[in-house]
Structure formats: structure tokens, C-alpha cells
Design a protein around this motif. Structure first.
Motif, PDB file in Angstrom:
ATOM      1  N   THR A  37     -31.302  40.186 -61.982  1.00 10.93           N
ATOM      2  CA  THR A  37     -31.830  39.905 -63.305  1.00 10.93           C
ATOM      3  C   THR A  37     -31.697  41.133 -64.198  1.00 10.93           C
ATOM      4  O   THR A  37     -31.587  42.253 -63.716  1.00 10.93           O
ATOM      5  CB  THR A  37     -33.312  39.494 -63.207  1.00 10.93           C
ATOM      6  OG1 THR A  37     -34.006  40.488 -62.467  1.00 10.93           O
ATOM      7  CG2 THR A  37     -33.467  38.156 -62.535  1.00 10.93           C
ATOM      8  N   VAL A  38     -31.727  40.886 -65.497  1.00 11.54           N
ATOM      9  CA  VAL A  38     -31.675  41.990 -66.454  1.00 11.54           C
ATOM     10  C   VAL A  38     -32.929  42.834 -66.263  1.00 11.54           C
ATOM     11  O   VAL A  38     -34.034  42.303 -66.157  1.00 11.54           O
ATOM     12  CB  VAL A  38     -31.638  41.427 -67.897  1.00 11.54           C
ATOM     13  CG1 VAL A  38     -31.700  42.551 -68.910  1.00 11.54           C
ATOM     14  CG2 VAL A  38     -30.391  40.591 -68.102  1.00 11.54           C
ATOM     15  N   ASN A  39     -32.744  44.147 -66.184  1.00 14.77           N
ATOM     16  CA  ASN A  39     -33.901  45.030 -66.072  1.00 14.77           C
ATOM     17  C   ASN A  39     -34.810  44.787 -67.270  1.00 14.77           C
ATOM     18  O   ASN A  39     -34.385  44.875 -68.415  1.00 14.77           O
ATOM     19  CB  ASN A  39     -33.467  46.490 -66.045  1.00 14.77           C
ATOM     20  CG  ASN A  39     -32.753  46.849 -64.765  1.00 14.77           C
ATOM     21  OD1 ASN A  39     -32.744  46.093 -63.807  1.00 14.77           O
ATOM     22  ND2 ASN A  39     -32.141  48.008 -64.743  1.00 14.77           N
ATOM     23  N   LYS A  40     -36.039  44.458 -66.998  1.00 19.48           N
ATOM     24  CA  LYS A  40     -36.980  44.121 -68.056  1.00 19.48           C
ATOM     25  C   LYS A  40     -38.350  44.675 -67.704  1.00 19.48           C
ATOM     26  O   LYS A  40     -38.722  44.711 -66.533  1.00 19.48           O
ATOM     27  CB  LYS A  40     -37.055  42.598 -68.210  1.00 19.48           C
ATOM     28  CG  LYS A  40     -37.855  42.132 -69.386  1.00 19.48           C
ATOM     29  CD  LYS A  40     -37.713  40.627 -69.566  1.00 19.48           C
ATOM     30  CE  LYS A  40     -38.532  40.179 -70.773  1.00 19.48           C
ATOM     31  NZ  LYS A  40     -38.415  38.750 -70.984  1.00 19.48           N
ATOM     32  N   ARG A  43     -38.775  45.415 -63.738  1.00 21.22           N
ATOM     33  CA  ARG A  43     -38.125  44.517 -62.771  1.00 21.22           C
ATOM     34  C   ARG A  43     -36.642  44.857 -62.671  1.00 21.22           C
ATOM     35  O   ARG A  43     -35.950  44.971 -63.669  1.00 21.22           O
ATOM     36  CB  ARG A  43     -38.287  43.076 -63.234  1.00 21.22           C
ATOM     37  CG  ARG A  43     -37.558  42.087 -62.330  1.00 21.22           C
ATOM     38  CD  ARG A  43     -37.536  40.720 -62.913  1.00 21.22           C
ATOM     39  NE  ARG A  43     -36.665  40.699 -64.089  1.00 21.22           N
ATOM     40  CZ  ARG A  43     -36.529  39.651 -64.886  1.00 21.22           C
ATOM     41  NH1 ARG A  43     -37.224  38.570 -64.673  1.00 21.22           N
ATOM     42  NH2 ARG A  43     -35.717  39.696 -65.915  1.00 21.22           N
ATOM     43  N   TYR A  44     -36.163  44.989 -61.432  1.00 20.43           N
ATOM     44  CA  TYR A  44     -34.745  45.249 -61.182  1.00 20.43           C
ATOM     45  C   TYR A  44     -34.004  43.986 -60.742  1.00 20.43           C
ATOM     46  O   TYR A  44     -32.855  43.780 -61.091  1.00 20.43           O
ATOM     47  CB  TYR A  44     -34.563  46.321 -60.109  1.00 20.43           C
ATOM     48  CG  TYR A  44     -35.120  47.672 -60.482  1.00 20.43           C
ATOM     49  CD1 TYR A  44     -34.918  48.220 -61.740  1.00 20.43           C
ATOM     50  CD2 TYR A  44     -35.851  48.408 -59.565  1.00 20.43           C
ATOM     51  CE1 TYR A  44     -35.423  49.464 -62.073  1.00 20.43           C
ATOM     52  CE2 TYR A  44     -36.352  49.657 -59.893  1.00 20.43           C
ATOM     53  CZ  TYR A  44     -36.136  50.176 -61.147  1.00 20.43           C
ATOM     54  OH  TYR A  44     -36.637  51.409 -61.471  1.00 20.43           O
ATOM     55  N   CYS A  45     -34.666  43.175 -59.909  1.00 20.15           N
ATOM     56  CA  CYS A  45     -34.038  41.949 -59.417  1.00 20.15           C
ATOM     57  C   CYS A  45     -35.133  41.016 -58.910  1.00 20.15           C
ATOM     58  O   CYS A  45     -36.293  41.396 -58.854  1.00 20.15           O
ATOM     59  CB  CYS A  45     -33.023  42.244 -58.324  1.00 20.15           C
ATOM     60  SG  CYS A  45     -33.719  42.991 -56.839  1.00 20.15           S
ATOM     61  N   HIS A  60     -40.543  39.555 -57.713  1.00 19.98           N
ATOM     62  CA  HIS A  60     -39.728  40.509 -58.462  1.00 19.98           C
ATOM     63  C   HIS A  60     -39.853  41.903 -57.863  1.00 19.98           C
ATOM     64  O   HIS A  60     -40.962  42.378 -57.613  1.00 19.98           O
ATOM     65  CB  HIS A  60     -40.141  40.515 -59.937  1.00 19.98           C
ATOM     66  CG  HIS A  60     -40.070  39.156 -60.539  1.00 19.98           C
ATOM     67  ND1 HIS A  60     -38.877  38.569 -60.882  1.00 19.98           N
ATOM     68  CD2 HIS A  60     -41.035  38.249 -60.814  1.00 19.98           C
ATOM     69  CE1 HIS A  60     -39.110  37.364 -61.367  1.00 19.98           C
ATOM     70  NE2 HIS A  60     -40.411  37.147 -61.331  1.00 19.98           N
ATOM     71  N   TYR A  61     -38.689  42.513 -57.641  1.00 14.85           N
ATOM     72  CA  TYR A  61     -38.645  43.872 -57.101  1.00 14.85           C
ATOM     73  C   TYR A  61     -38.445  44.849 -58.250  1.00 14.85           C
ATOM     74  O   TYR A  61     -37.606  44.628 -59.133  1.00 14.85           O
ATOM     75  CB  TYR A  61     -37.485  44.011 -56.106  1.00 14.85           C
ATOM     76  CG  TYR A  61     -37.356  45.411 -55.570  1.00 14.85           C
ATOM     77  CD1 TYR A  61     -38.240  45.875 -54.600  1.00 14.85           C
ATOM     78  CD2 TYR A  61     -36.380  46.276 -56.041  1.00 14.85           C
ATOM     79  CE1 TYR A  61     -38.145  47.163 -54.109  1.00 14.85           C
ATOM     80  CE2 TYR A  61     -36.276  47.562 -55.552  1.00 14.85           C
ATOM     81  CZ  TYR A  61     -37.162  47.999 -54.587  1.00 14.85           C
ATOM     82  OH  TYR A  61     -37.073  49.281 -54.113  1.00 14.85           O
ATOM     83  N   GLY A  62     -39.215  45.904 -58.239  1.00 13.20           N
ATOM     84  CA  GLY A  62     -39.069  46.902 -59.288  1.00 13.20           C
ATOM     85  C   GLY A  62     -39.967  48.098 -59.056  1.00 13.20           C
ATOM     86  O   GLY A  62     -40.423  48.347 -57.937  1.00 13.20           O
TER      87      GLY A  62
END
Length: 122
Positions: A48-51, A84-86, A98-100
Motif C-alpha cells: 500500500t501507499v505509505n500513509k 503504514r508501509y504495507c 497494517h505493518y508500519g
């Protein structure tokens, strides 16, 4: 025959480590409560887009893996930011894991997993 010799040598080596206390340090180093293991971005099934998100609730748990069976790594307070990274979506159309990395608060810099229902866009 070679396998049994190899096992014997490994067993003797481990016995020596236990006798010196080294094995205890080897097994307790790092996240001792991360059973059944801890997982980083390799567990993601969606890049996913880093957000950046904010926590909706107080004491949201940052977990070692994507699921409630994993131990808590840290608590993240209401309003604290998480990058969030992915993501890992187990059921389509539902909140994912969500991993981040925690960006603000006492646990800033720690990485782990947070369930999507606990977050809102920053």
C-alpha cells in the motif's frame, strides 16, 4: 551414520552451552514474548501507499504479527501517529492488518502491526 554423528556433536555442543549459561542468553535475547514468532513486511499481501494514520482509541496495541494471537510490542495512545508501509487483508472488504512504524509518543520508532479499525487518516 553421518546424521547421528552430527546430532551427537550438536547435542554435546548445546550441553556445553547450557552448562556455561550461554544457551539461556541465546534463547532469551530479543523479544522473548513474540510467540509464535514475529513478522515484518514479509507477511504483507498488499503493498500500500505509505500513509500516516492517527489512533482512534487510547492504548491501541502494536503487535508482533498480524493477528490477535501475537503478543503486544507496545501501546500506542489516542491521536498518536503511525506510518503504514504495507497491509495484510485476510478477508476481502474487511479491515486489514497494517505493518508500519509508530511516529509519535513514547514508542516512536517501534515497528509492528495494528488492526485497521483502530486507525483513521491523519
Amino acid at each position: 551414520m553421518r546424521t547421528s554423528i552430527k546430532r551427537g556433536v550438536i547435542g554435546l555442543a548445546m550441553a556445553g552451552l547450557v552448562a556455561t549459561g550461554v544457551a539461556t542468553e541465546l534463547t532469551t535475547a530479543g523479544p522473548a514474548s513474540a510467540a509464535p514468532g514475529h513478522y515484518g513486511a514479509s507477511a504483507c499481501n498488499k503493498n500500500t501507499v505509505n500513509k500516516t494514520y492517527k489512533m482512534k482509541y487510547s492504548d491501541v496495541q502494536l503487535l508482533w504479527g498480524p493477528g490477535t494471537q501475537y503478543d503486544s510490542r507496545a501501546g500506542v495512545g489516542k491521536g498518536k501517529k503511525f506510518r503504514r508501509y504495507c497491509s495484510l487483508y485476510k478477508t476481502p472488504g474487511q479491515y486489514g492488518w497494517h505493518y508500519g512504524k509508530v511516529l509519535t509518543g513514547a514508542n516512536a520508532g517501534k515497528k509492528g502491526w495494528i488492526y485497521g479499525a483502530n486507525m483513521r487518516a491523519a
